[in-house]
Design a protein around this motif. Sequence first.
Motif, PDB file in Angstrom:
ATOM      1  N   SER A  26       4.602   4.369   3.379  1.00  0.00           N
ATOM      2  CA  SER A  26       3.195   3.858   4.416  1.00  0.00           C
ATOM      3  C   SER A  26       4.122   2.211   4.585  1.00  0.00           C
ATOM      4  O   SER A  26       4.000   1.570   3.675  1.00  0.00           O
ATOM      5  CB  SER A  26       2.019   3.912   3.440  1.00  0.00           C
ATOM      6  OG  SER A  26       1.646   5.000   3.204  1.00  0.00           O
ATOM      7  N   ALA A  27       4.095   2.145   5.918  1.00  0.00           N
ATOM      8  CA  ALA A  27       4.394   0.574   6.221  1.00  0.00           C
ATOM      9  C   ALA A  27       3.827   0.654   7.672  1.00  0.00           C
ATOM     10  O   ALA A  27       4.095   1.474   8.596  1.00  0.00           O
ATOM     11  CB  ALA A  27       5.781   0.689   6.105  1.00  0.00           C
ATOM     12  N   LYS A  28       3.549  -0.678   8.049  1.00  0.00           N
ATOM     13  CA  LYS A  28       3.501  -1.133   9.216  1.00  0.00           C
ATOM     14  C   LYS A  28       4.514  -1.101  10.145  1.00  0.00           C
ATOM     15  O   LYS A  28       5.633  -1.614   9.796  1.00  0.00           O
ATOM     16  CB  LYS A  28       2.788  -2.431   9.410  1.00  0.00           C
ATOM     17  CG  LYS A  28       2.237  -3.023  10.685  1.00  0.00           C
ATOM     18  CD  LYS A  28       1.578  -4.419  10.619  1.00  0.00           C
ATOM     19  CE  LYS A  28       1.232  -4.677  12.061  1.00  0.00           C
ATOM     20  NZ  LYS A  28       0.841  -6.445  11.984  1.00  0.00           N
TER      21      LYS A  28
ATOM     22  N   LYS B 121      -3.282  19.037   3.178  1.00  0.00           N
ATOM     23  CA  LYS B 121      -2.664  18.009   2.600  1.00  0.00           C
ATOM     24  C   LYS B 121      -1.643  17.456   3.805  1.00  0.00           C
ATOM     25  O   LYS B 121      -1.065  16.403   3.675  1.00  0.00           O
ATOM     26  CB  LYS B 121      -1.969  18.479   1.451  1.00  0.00           C
ATOM     27  CG  LYS B 121      -2.677  19.122   0.369  1.00  0.00           C
ATOM     28  CD  LYS B 121      -1.762  19.473  -0.926  1.00  0.00           C
ATOM     29  CE  LYS B 121      -0.821  20.560  -0.618  1.00  0.00           C
ATOM     30  NZ  LYS B 121      -1.617  21.639  -0.483  1.00  0.00           N
ATOM     31  N   ALA B 122      -1.622  18.093   4.917  1.00  0.00           N
ATOM     32  CA  ALA B 122      -0.586  17.601   6.145  1.00  0.00           C
ATOM     33  C   ALA B 122      -1.479  16.459   6.834  1.00  0.00           C
ATOM     34  O   ALA B 122      -0.836  16.150   7.572  1.00  0.00           O
ATOM     35  CB  ALA B 122      -0.159  18.869   6.749  1.00  0.00           C
ATOM     36  N   TYR B 123      -2.524  16.563   6.735  1.00  0.00           N
ATOM     37  CA  TYR B 123      -3.301  15.600   7.326  1.00  0.00           C
ATOM     38  C   TYR B 123      -3.073  14.055   7.135  1.00  0.00           C
ATOM     39  O   TYR B 123      -3.454  13.790   6.054  1.00  0.00           O
ATOM     40  CB  TYR B 123      -4.882  15.988   7.783  1.00  0.00           C
ATOM     41  CG  TYR B 123      -5.183  17.128   8.754  1.00  0.00           C
ATOM     42  CD1 TYR B 123      -5.272  16.791  10.062  1.00  0.00           C
ATOM     43  CD2 TYR B 123      -5.545  18.329   8.077  1.00  0.00           C
ATOM     44  CE1 TYR B 123      -5.411  18.074  10.890  1.00  0.00           C
ATOM     45  CE2 TYR B 123      -5.725  19.281   9.131  1.00  0.00           C
ATOM     46  CZ  TYR B 123      -5.692  19.158  10.364  1.00  0.00           C
ATOM     47  OH  TYR B 123      -6.016  20.206  11.077  1.00  0.00           O
ATOM     48  N   LEU B 124      -2.477  13.142   7.922  1.00  0.00           N
ATOM     49  CA  LEU B 124      -2.134  11.795   7.372  1.00  0.00           C
ATOM     50  C   LEU B 124      -2.846  10.691   8.224  1.00  0.00           C
ATOM     51  O   LEU B 124      -3.215  10.965   9.169  1.00  0.00           O
ATOM     52  CB  LEU B 124      -0.733  11.588   7.423  1.00  0.00           C
ATOM     53  CG  LEU B 124       0.316  12.743   6.737  1.00  0.00           C
ATOM     54  CD1 LEU B 124       1.577  12.408   6.843  1.00  0.00           C
ATOM     55  CD2 LEU B 124      -0.077  12.821   5.007  1.00  0.00           C
ATOM     56  N   ASN B 125      -3.054   9.785   7.400  1.00  0.00           N
ATOM     57  CA  ASN B 125      -3.924   8.504   8.002  1.00  0.00           C
ATOM     58  C   ASN B 125      -3.043   7.925   8.904  1.00  0.00           C
ATOM     59  O   ASN B 125      -2.046   7.430   8.636  1.00  0.00           O
ATOM     60  CB  ASN B 125      -4.534   7.737   6.837  1.00  0.00           C
ATOM     61  CG  ASN B 125      -5.486   6.620   7.691  1.00  0.00           C
ATOM     62  OD1 ASN B 125      -5.528   6.560   8.878  1.00  0.00           O
ATOM     63  ND2 ASN B 125      -5.898   5.726   6.811  1.00  0.00           N
ATOM     64  N   PRO B 126      -3.253   7.942  10.187  1.00  0.00           N
ATOM     65  CA  PRO B 126      -2.208   7.077  11.186  1.00  0.00           C
ATOM     66  C   PRO B 126      -2.043   5.632  10.781  1.00  0.00           C
ATOM     67  O   PRO B 126      -1.190   5.103  11.145  1.00  0.00           O
ATOM     68  CB  PRO B 126      -3.201   7.313  12.454  1.00  0.00           C
ATOM     69  CG  PRO B 126      -3.788   8.708  12.390  1.00  0.00           C
ATOM     70  CD  PRO B 126      -4.438   8.651  10.922  1.00  0.00           C
ATOM     71  N   MET B 127      -3.376   5.204  10.318  1.00  0.00           N
ATOM     72  CA  MET B 127      -3.285   3.625   9.992  1.00  0.00           C
ATOM     73  C   MET B 127      -2.035   3.197   9.105  1.00  0.00           C
ATOM     74  O   MET B 127      -1.824   2.173   8.794  1.00  0.00           O
ATOM     75  CB  MET B 127      -4.653   3.031   9.639  1.00  0.00           C
ATOM     76  CG  MET B 127      -5.663   3.358  10.705  1.00  0.00           C
ATOM     77  SD  MET B 127      -5.238   2.519  12.447  1.00  0.00           S
ATOM     78  CE  MET B 127      -5.248   0.802  11.937  1.00  0.00           C
ATOM     79  N   SER B 128      -1.951   4.495   8.272  1.00  0.00           N
ATOM     80  CA  SER B 128      -0.661   4.243   7.205  1.00  0.00           C
ATOM     81  C   SER B 128       0.617   3.836   7.756  1.00  0.00           C
ATOM     82  O   SER B 128       1.409   3.092   7.122  1.00  0.00           O
ATOM     83  CB  SER B 128      -0.780   5.309   6.178  1.00  0.00           C
ATOM     84  OG  SER B 128      -1.902   5.652   5.534  1.00  0.00           O
ATOM     85  N   TYR B 129       0.731   4.163   8.796  1.00  0.00           N
ATOM     86  CA  TYR B 129       2.111   3.914   9.575  1.00  0.00           C
ATOM     87  C   TYR B 129       2.173   3.323  10.790  1.00  0.00           C
ATOM     88  O   TYR B 129       3.287   2.710  11.276  1.00  0.00           O
ATOM     89  CB  TYR B 129       2.440   5.370   9.833  1.00  0.00           C
ATOM     90  CG  TYR B 129       2.685   6.312   8.736  1.00  0.00           C
ATOM     91  CD1 TYR B 129       3.667   6.035   7.640  1.00  0.00           C
ATOM     92  CD2 TYR B 129       1.682   7.361   8.499  1.00  0.00           C
ATOM     93  CE1 TYR B 129       4.030   6.793   6.398  1.00  0.00           C
ATOM     94  CE2 TYR B 129       2.071   8.353   7.463  1.00  0.00           C
ATOM     95  CZ  TYR B 129       3.095   7.861   6.485  1.00  0.00           C
ATOM     96  OH  TYR B 129       3.228   8.677   5.304  1.00  0.00           O
TER      97      TYR B 129
END
Length: 440
Positions: A272-274, A431-439
């Motif tokens: 996770s990174a901007k 489990k495959a749904y990820l938070n877009p704000m993490s990237y």
Amino acid sequence: MFNETTNIVFSNKFNYSIGIILTLVILVLPNHFIQAQSTTDLQIKIQDRASDIQALEKEIQGYQKQIETLNDQATSLASTIKSLELNEKKLAADIKLTENKISAKNIQISTLTSQILSKEDNIGSDRRIIQKSLATMEQFDDRSIIEVFLSGDSLASVSNALDNMVLIQKGLLGQIAKLRTVKADLETNKKATVIAKTELVTLKNQLNSQRKVIASTAAEKNALLKETKQSESQFQKILTEKKALQEEFEREVLDYESKLRLGVDPSLLPRSAKGVLSWPLKSLFITQYFGNTPFATANPQLYQGKGHTGIDLRASIGTPVMAALSGTIVGVGNTDLAPKCYSYGKWIMLKHNDGLSTVYGHLSLINVVVGEKVSTGAVIGYSGYSGAVSPPGPRGAHLHFGVFASQGVEIKAIASSKNCRGVIIPIADFKAYLNPMSYL
């Protein structure tokens, strides 16, 4: 002893050569003046286009504010039709803006082309002057100082000849330096022309897409008027039916995904990174975040209490949607093709090389095909209100942006679906749904 006649001839030739060199320099100047006039005319045209573009951008901002104000009103047939009409006006202004940008880009290319021709002409003139100067110097170098003195009628004429030679040498160095500068400028102009022509192609493609969007928006308005028969009660009845159908399909998807066991290995995902992903829109306003947002928890019938599967970004109809990262298009679809299927609407899925995949939903236009490779920032579609949006209709226009772990998502149809059988969408392990704000 040197022949006096020969010496006089040499002196005359030497002075004649200097005269030719000066004439060449003088002849070049009018051409430079003509080119400067031509460039000035083009610059005036560019400024005129810039003023038109600024006025259109202001007009578009005005329409956008009206659309946003209208979105705060209660959902009704009148407000929906009004929203469609405002969006049509905004799209028409968008088209005019793009047309003006195309015109400005053509003028820029004409300016660069004119400058390239001028510089090529300058290079040719400079080379002729340099060649003539070198020939004169070579002619002078073949004689000794004594010969130079004997070639003149007087000490003054000899002194003038020597001064002229120094002048030629200095001028030669100046012309060589100028030639190098002009050549460098020429290369810069050629590179700028290539870039401008590429941008022109992009603008023409954008214009073509915008015309398709405005045509579909007009068709949707006519279809809505026909379907509702301009009756508010009929409009509200249709909304209620659509909401029920949407909830039904959401339950089918939830049931199907709850049984998936695709598996997700976190070690295969980027940290996770901007900045891992770029924003898919130029103008950013998040209307809903990922997870158990207030809207998601207040509407369990829509999200089954699992939360929002991506983020929603405000985007009026026809806003360019860009690839968040380079990759390959692995899926495109349109759930609206099935009459009673309400989900993503028109959607695109893009698989990246870092273990992530991104989805773009509720589009008005898809600009890519499966298998196509795209670069970060490439326009892949245009925003809209296809599928299930809230509020229903054009007032709910936005971009749904989702991020998946590529290993845990598939593109397939739910064969057991009552109303969406045969319609393909991204289906994922929870489990495959990820938070877009993490990237982002």
